[in-house]
Write an enzyme that holds these catalytic residues in place. Structure first.
Site, PDB file in Angstrom:
ATOM      1  N   HIS A 289      16.762  -9.746 -45.296  1.00 59.32           N
ATOM      2  CA  HIS A 289      16.112  -8.580 -45.880  1.00 59.32           C
ATOM      3  C   HIS A 289      14.989  -8.119 -44.951  1.00 59.32           C
ATOM      4  CE1 HIS A 289      14.167  -5.984 -48.793  1.00 59.32           C
ATOM      5  NE2 HIS A 289      15.127  -6.221 -49.663  1.00 59.32           N
ATOM      6  N   PRO A 290      14.852  -6.812 -44.734  1.00 59.91           N
ATOM      7  CA  PRO A 290      13.821  -6.348 -43.793  1.00 59.91           C
ATOM      8  C   PRO A 290      12.393  -6.579 -44.265  1.00 59.91           C
ATOM      9  CG  PRO A 290      14.911  -4.485 -44.836  1.00 59.91           C
ATOM     10  CD  PRO A 290      15.696  -5.699 -45.207  1.00 59.91           C
TER      11      PRO A 290
END
Length: 396
Positions: A230-231
């Site tokens: 996930h960024p």
């Protein structure tokens, strides 16, 4: 309205769309109960000849054109246009996905459509919108994925940009168009004007970029390609168990704590390297290595049960066939066996929207090309002699 009346029952849609974004829109309207008349040229929608052809029916076409009737009509002729205009007089919604300006060239300008039917809602689907420097460009899902920023943020730094396997911009655009058509219909019924609704593939996809576009607007920086990580959250992603990967999404601090506790790694969250989400992002590789080591002590199935029981969202990566055979999918009736007279039974995905009193259903399987010509024209007031003449002149 009766107790078993579908939400859009009594609404008539004249559908000029083809391929996917438009037919997906009109299929949604049809699923919701609208009467959808699909207007096709003599060769039919190109999708009729794409994908697996079984018993003379394209399963690709069948999956996106249920709950519609088919009328073949040569719109290059004045008689064909006259038939269309006659149908539009009693319609509520016109759906089309030509390039901007094509309807005008056909003589169906906004002014002419208002003359034919002042209450008509025109729903237009296109690649980039009807204004701006790209308005006249041809569009395709792959190009819209590329130009919307989606591909540049998908994949990893090693893979480079990646497309989604499914035609996601077509589908999202079709969904927005259907929502817009229903909203415009509600506005008209509340006393507002009949208006044009437009949805484009590129802008629909851009609207779905969520925190990626929000972050770029705030920071002035492009988002990094993080693949399955996930960024903006860590830990989060695919992890290795003793016999396969699992997807885990501890999206809040509380769920992260539950996840790490189940792995007997609760103490790690007091380590100065990992005591905030920002620090965990900086040291993601180290943290992921610890998590993979802990998960490798047990099986995929056991971890999925254990983590979900603890309130940690978790699942395995399923193949398409896995999903279609999943007991939850079966419980939600998301795989349908639809009889198609003359073509056998076609399996297709079901209805993601669930209505408590009026469950959606397949009222009409995908139609044969021109299979409803006579019925539709008779309903529009054409006599048998008129229909015979139109057939003789190759208008239908």
């Amino acid at each position: 309205m009766t107790d078993d009346m579908l939400p859009l029952e009594g609404v008539r849609v004249i559908d000029l769309t083809r391929i996917l974004s438009g037919p997906f829109c009109s299929m949604i309207l049809g699923d919701l109960g609208a009467e959808v008349i699909k207007i096709e040229g003599r060769d039919g929608d190109a999708v009729r000849r794409q994908g697996d052809i079984v018993d003379g029916m394209s399963w690709y076409f069948a999956g996106f054109n249920r709950n519609k009737r088919s009328l073949t009509l040569d719109l290059r002729t004045e008689e064909g246009k006259a038939v269309l205009e006659r149908l539009l007089k009693d319609a509520d919604i016109l759906t089309e996905n030509f390039r901007p300006g094509v309807l005008d060239k056909m003589g169906l300008t906004a002014e002419r459509l208002a003359e034919i039917n002042p209450g008509l809602i025109v729903t237009s689907i296109n690649g980039y919108g009807s204004t701006g420097p790209y308005a006249d460009r041809p569009a395709f899902d792959f190009i819209a994925q590329a130009m919307s920023g989606f591909m540049s943020s998908n994949g990893t730094e090693e893979t480079g940009p990646l497309r989604a396997a499914n035609p996601i911009t077509d589908l999202i655009c079709g969904l927005y168009a259907a929502l817009g058509a229903v909203a415009a219909l509600r506005g008209r019924e509340a006393g507002g004007p009949a208006q044009k609704v437009e949805a484009s593939m590129m802008m629909s996809m851009l609207s779905m970029m969520a925190y990626l576009s929000a972050g770029a607007l705030a920071s002035g920086k492009d988002p990094a390609r993080t693949g399955n990580d996930h960024p903006i959250a860590s830990p989060y992603g695919l992890f290795h168990t003793a016999d396969g990967d699992i997807a885990v999404a501890p999206s809040t601090e509380a769920i992260c704590a539950k996840f790490m506790t189940e792995l007997d790694l609760g103490h790690v969250l007091s380590d100065p390297r990992f005591d905030t989400n920002g620090k965990r992002l900086e040291h993601r590789a180290e943290l992921n290595a610890m998590i993979n080591a802990a998960l490798s002590t047990d099986t995929q199935a056991n971890w999925i049960t254990r983590l979900n029981d603890a309130g940690v969202p978790c699942g395995r990566v399923q193949t398409m066939l896995d999903v279609l055979d999943d007991p939850q999918v079966a419980a939600q009736e998301m795989v349908l066996d639809v009889p198609h007279p003359g073509h056998g039974t076609v399996r297709m995905t079901g209805f993601p929207m669930k209505f408590s009193a009026t469950p959606l259903r397949v009222r009409h399987p995908a139609p044969d090309l021109g299979g409803d010509n006579d019925a539709v024209l008779r309903e529009a007031g054409y006599s048998d002699a008129d229909i015979t003449r139109l057939k003789a002149r190759n208008v239908i």
